[in-house]
Design an enzyme around this catalytic site. Sequence first.
Site, PDB file in Angstrom:
ATOM      1  N   SER A  50      -9.010   2.042   1.198  1.00  0.00           N
ATOM      2  CA  SER A  50      -9.216   0.686   0.652  1.00  0.00           C
ATOM      3  C   SER A  50      -8.074  -0.247   1.074  1.00  0.00           C
ATOM      4  CB  SER A  50      -9.388   0.710  -0.868  1.00  0.00           C
ATOM      5  OG  SER A  50      -8.181   1.002  -1.521  1.00  0.00           O
ATOM      6  N   ASN A  51      -6.861   0.281   1.189  1.00  0.00           N
ATOM      7  CA  ASN A  51      -5.766  -0.570   1.704  1.00  0.00           C
ATOM      8  C   ASN A  51      -5.981  -0.886   3.182  1.00  0.00           C
ATOM      9  OD1 ASN A  51      -3.523  -1.240  -0.270  1.00  0.00           O
ATOM     10  ND2 ASN A  51      -3.946   0.919  -0.737  1.00  0.00           N
TER      11      ASN A  51
ATOM     12  N   ARG B 175       0.670  12.956   4.313  1.00  0.00           N
ATOM     13  CA  ARG B 175       1.557  13.972   4.891  1.00  0.00           C
ATOM     14  C   ARG B 175       3.000  13.486   4.795  1.00  0.00           C
ATOM     15  NH1 ARG B 175      -0.602  18.529   4.887  1.00  0.00           N
ATOM     16  NH2 ARG B 175       0.885  19.334   6.396  1.00  0.00           N
TER      17      ARG B 175
ATOM     18  N   LEU C  59       6.495  12.905   6.230  1.00  0.00           N
ATOM     19  CA  LEU C  59       6.913  12.694   7.617  1.00  0.00           C
ATOM     20  C   LEU C  59       8.328  13.211   7.838  1.00  0.00           C
ATOM     21  CD1 LEU C  59       5.448   9.110   7.942  1.00  0.00           C
ATOM     22  CD2 LEU C  59       4.652  11.134   9.180  1.00  0.00           C
TER      23      LEU C  59
ATOM     24  N   ASN D  82       5.063   1.412   4.262  1.00  0.00           N
ATOM     25  CA  ASN D  82       4.259   2.230   3.353  1.00  0.00           C
ATOM     26  C   ASN D  82       3.954   1.424   2.105  1.00  0.00           C
ATOM     27  OD1 ASN D  82       3.056   4.642   2.254  1.00  0.00           O
ATOM     28  ND2 ASN D  82       4.880   4.890   0.973  1.00  0.00           N
TER      29      ASN D  82
ATOM     30  N   HIS E 141       3.221   2.030  -1.999  1.00  0.00           N
ATOM     31  CA  HIS E 141       3.335   3.037  -3.050  1.00  0.00           C
ATOM     32  C   HIS E 141       2.879   2.411  -4.371  1.00  0.00           C
ATOM     33  CE1 HIS E 141       4.801   6.595  -5.092  1.00  0.00           C
ATOM     34  NE2 HIS E 141       5.341   5.794  -5.987  1.00  0.00           N
TER      35      HIS E 141
ATOM     36  N   ASP F 269       9.419   7.730  -0.592  1.00  0.00           N
ATOM     37  CA  ASP F 269       9.236   6.597  -1.506  1.00  0.00           C
ATOM     38  C   ASP F 269      10.550   5.853  -1.774  1.00  0.00           C
ATOM     39  OD1 ASP F 269       6.536   7.211  -1.635  1.00  0.00           O
ATOM     40  OD2 ASP F 269       6.802   8.526  -3.358  1.00  0.00           O
TER      41      ASP F 269
ATOM     42  N   GLU G 212      -2.525  -4.054  -4.730  1.00  0.00           N
ATOM     43  CA  GLU G 212      -2.118  -3.440  -3.452  1.00  0.00           C
ATOM     44  C   GLU G 212      -2.801  -4.158  -2.297  1.00  0.00           C
ATOM     45  OE1 GLU G 212      -2.227   0.870  -3.167  1.00  0.00           O
ATOM     46  OE2 GLU G 212      -2.150   1.055  -5.338  1.00  0.00           O
TER      47      GLU G 212
HETATM   48  C1  GRF Z   1      -2.996   3.868  -2.741  1.00  0.00           C
HETATM   49  O1  GRF Z   1      -2.898   3.864  -4.136  1.00  0.00           O
HETATM   50  C2  GRF Z   1      -1.645   3.769  -2.104  1.00  0.00           C
HETATM   51  O2  GRF Z   1      -0.740   3.022  -2.856  1.00  0.00           O
HETATM   52  C3  GRF Z   1      -1.190   5.213  -2.064  1.00  0.00           C
HETATM   53  O3  GRF Z   1      -2.366   5.941  -1.766  1.00  0.00           O
HETATM   54  C4  GRF Z   1      -3.506   5.207  -2.212  1.00  0.00           C
HETATM   55  C5  GRF Z   1      -4.406   5.038  -1.023  1.00  0.00           C
HETATM   56  O4  GRF Z   1      -5.629   4.442  -1.355  1.00  0.00           O
HETATM   57  N1  GRF Z   1      -0.131   5.385  -1.112  1.00  0.00           N
HETATM   58  P1  GRF Z   1      -6.572   3.911  -0.226  1.00  0.00           P
HETATM   59  O5  GRF Z   1      -6.903   5.088   0.680  1.00  0.00           O
HETATM   60  O6  GRF Z   1      -5.863   2.826   0.501  1.00  0.00           O
HETATM   61  O7  GRF Z   1      -7.801   3.413  -0.947  1.00  0.00           O
END
Ligand code: GRF
Length: 220
Positions: free
Chosen positions: A16-17, A94, A96, A110, A112, A148, A177
């Site tokens: 989704s991101n 994964r 890294l 990234n 988070h 993180d 996000e």
């Molecule tokens: C998100 O909550 C992101 O913050 C975390 O993993 C999730 C990924 O969700 N790192 P998507 O695959 O982007 O929907």
Amino acid sequence: MADRKRVGVLISGRGSNLQALIDAHAQPGYPAEIVRVISNVPDVFGLERAKAAGIPTAVVSHKDFPDRESFERAINAQLEADGAELVCLAGFMRVLTDYFVSSWNGRLLNIHPSLLPLFKGLHTHERAIQEGVRFAGCTVHFVVPEMDSGPIIAQAVVPILPDDTPDLLAARVLEQEHVVYPLALALVCEGKTRIEHGTVRLSGVKTVMQALVNPQASLA
Ligand code: GRF
């Protein structure tokens, strides 16, 4: 736009991101172009999202490699072939190695789902509710070898409500996000971020001057 930065996105799941980044890159004037989506897991929905947008995909399965570094070398070979200048991790599950992180030093982002440096690691929403904090949120940061951690580019904050469950809170954070990741990537691509002594200095952006209080009880 001629000078769009070439970006590779690494995923492991629903993406989704990734979709938020794809939607942004489709906007005229957005300073990044997604040149490749790589998943370490075959058949995930994120790959479908990329294909639907006409973005080249690749599956590089960690299971096909004897160790993390050889897996990462294969990812790097693909990204180099694509001329990627920046890499976004978007739900890439994964850990890294220093090899990969240092080869993309200052060019690896990234997202988070917590207000870092609070709640690093997994189950962030459950832990935030358990701790009784009144706000949660998400963070886009440059990646450093420690998980993180790394210089923070942008954050978004949401309230935690009295009857929240981890799922309800996750959905509220996820919505943000999708706002903050394209924004942070744009800031980096436009050269508005500079890493100085382990933090990001911003230039040419407005910052929010508004306090938030939760709950909104009055003293009357
Ligand atoms: C998100 O909550 C992101 O913050 C975390 O993993 C999730 C990924 O969700 N790192 P998507 O695959 O982007 O929907």
